[in-house]
Design an enzyme around this catalytic site. Structure first.
Site, mmCIF file in Angstrom:
data_model
loop_
_atom_site.group_PDB
_atom_site.id
_atom_site.type_symbol
_atom_site.label_atom_id
_atom_site.label_comp_id
_atom_site.label_asym_id
_atom_site.label_seq_id
_atom_site.Cartn_x
_atom_site.Cartn_y
_atom_site.Cartn_z
ATOM 1 N N ARG A 146 0.708 -1.291 -0.039
ATOM 2 C CA ARG A 146 -0.084 -0.015 -0.157
ATOM 3 C C ARG A 146 0.974 1.214 0.096
ATOM 4 N NH1 ARG A 146 -1.854 -3.449 3.983
ATOM 5 N NH2 ARG A 146 -4.102 -4.337 3.593
ATOM 6 N N LYS A 170 -1.978 -2.391 7.922
ATOM 7 C CA LYS A 170 -3.065 -1.951 8.864
ATOM 8 C C LYS A 170 -3.000 -2.525 10.011
ATOM 9 C CE LYS A 170 -6.333 -1.039 5.017
ATOM 10 N NZ LYS A 170 -7.614 -1.437 4.619
ATOM 11 N N HIS A 241 -2.516 2.932 -5.937
ATOM 12 C CA HIS A 241 -2.882 1.822 -5.629
ATOM 13 C C HIS A 241 -3.207 0.856 -7.049
ATOM 14 C CE1 HIS A 241 -4.535 0.035 -2.125
ATOM 15 N NE2 HIS A 241 -5.775 -0.279 -2.628
ATOM 16 N N ARG A 244 -0.789 -2.015 -6.948
ATOM 17 C CA ARG A 244 -1.358 -2.782 -6.269
ATOM 18 C C ARG A 244 -2.239 -3.801 -6.763
ATOM 19 N NH1 ARG A 244 -1.783 -4.372 -0.643
ATOM 20 N NH2 ARG A 244 -3.334 -4.893 0.299
ATOM 21 N N HIS A 267 -3.704 -9.212 3.223
ATOM 22 C CA HIS A 267 -5.496 -9.290 3.351
ATOM 23 C C HIS A 267 -5.664 -9.925 4.438
ATOM 24 C CE1 HIS A 267 -6.469 -7.964 -1.110
ATOM 25 N NE2 HIS A 267 -6.372 -6.811 -0.215
ATOM 26 N N TYR A 276 -9.617 -10.238 -7.398
ATOM 27 C CA TYR A 276 -8.700 -10.468 -8.601
ATOM 28 C C TYR A 276 -8.799 -11.625 -9.376
ATOM 29 C CZ TYR A 276 -6.576 -6.287 -6.046
ATOM 30 O OH TYR A 276 -6.544 -5.513 -5.178
#
Length: 295
Positions: A146, A170, A241, A244, A267, A276
């Site tokens: 990210r 995150k 992004h 990514r 994730h 995806y």
């Protein structure tokens, strides 16, 4: 009084859940809109809120034309906020527990083809700033990290010999992300020969630094990418992004294991990564329609 409970909840998310400033800002914004709506209804106490009021608020957001993704996030925010109030004995029930999840269309993320990516990566000029920009874009594409993760990389986080970068995702979760031999060599060249030329009076541990010798901001990186979007002549909306999305799509198109891609992207839920596979399937359908003799 309601303002006070919102501030307490945001503090709880920051300290107990370790959420990023961007996530905290989104949740606070959702709750501020919610508070404004309650104020219009004349509701001054959270104990007075019932499920019908929440449903009315969600309908209000829908009428304003907000996306299903935003409304779904808001519902989750309300559900968790009211559960926090219940746990803190501020209220005696969670009126948001019965809210039905919004199921809207999932917009497939835009990505570059391999050819477009190669064109973009070849755009920067051979100058200190150009080499730095090229290296940043190569790292984004090689790792799928990210924007916030890229600008927070420090020099000690890079191991070019072993071919990996340590990133902070995150919730301040750390993970090890592999990079290709090509990118490892480019990083080594940047760190040894280019980065010292960009440093000014003070040293910094930030890996990627601006022409002023400081670490990049999200806005600064976004502007850099936009510059090369224009110079490359690619007629797509390219953001940090996009790298990514392209990273994940190209890996899955070439047969990469979904779980491995999930791990590299950071994730927590594999369903987030599965979008995806939909991109790949969508591309196959387009090719089928284009080339099948009986269209």
């Amino acid at each position: 009084m309601i303002d006070k409970h919102i501030d307490e909840y945001i503090t709880f998310l920051k300290i107990e859940k370790g959420l990023s400033p961007a996530s905290l800002s989104s949740y606070k914004q959702d709750l501020k809109h919610y508070l404004s709506y309650l104020d219009e209804l004349g509701v001054k106490s959270l104990e007075k809120v019932d499920t019908d009021m929440l449903i009315s608020f969600i309908k209000h957001l829908n009428e304003k034309g907000l996306s299903s993704k935003t409304i779904s996030r808001t519902q989750s925010t309300l559900r968790n906020f009211h559960q926090f109030l219940l746990n803190q004995d501020v209220t005696k029930m969670n009126p948001a527990i019965k809210l039905t999840a919004v199921r809207g269309e999932k917009k497939l993320p835009e990505y570059l083809t391999i050819e477009e990516m190669e064109t973009l990566l070849a755009t920067p000029e051979d100058s200190p700033a150009g080499v730095r920009d090229s290296t940043m874009m190569e790292v984004l594409y090689a790792s799928g990290i990210r924007v916030s993760e890229l600008i927070s990389i420090k020099k000690p986080d890079v191991n070019t010999e072993m071919g990996f970068i340590r990133v902070r995702g995150k919730g301040s979760k750390e993970r090890i992300v592999p990079i290709t031999d090509f990118v490892a060599r480019q990083l080594e060249h940047y760190i040894v020969s280019i980065r010292p030329r960009l440093l000014k009076t003070e040293d910094t541990e930030d890996l990627f630094i601006t022409n002023r010798g400081r670490g990049f901001t999200r806005q600064g990186l976004w502007k850099t990418i936009k510059k090369y979007e224009v110079l490359s002549g690619i007629s797509k909306n390219i953001t940090p992004h996009t790298f990514r999305h392209s990273f994940a799509t190209h890996l899955i198109e070439n047969g990469a294991d979904l779980r491995a891609v999930q791990e590299m992207l950071g994730h927590s839920d594999i369903s987030t990564t599965q979008i995806y596979t939909q991109i790949s399937a969508s591309k196959i359908r387009e090719m089928y329609k284009q080339f099948h003799p009986r269209k």
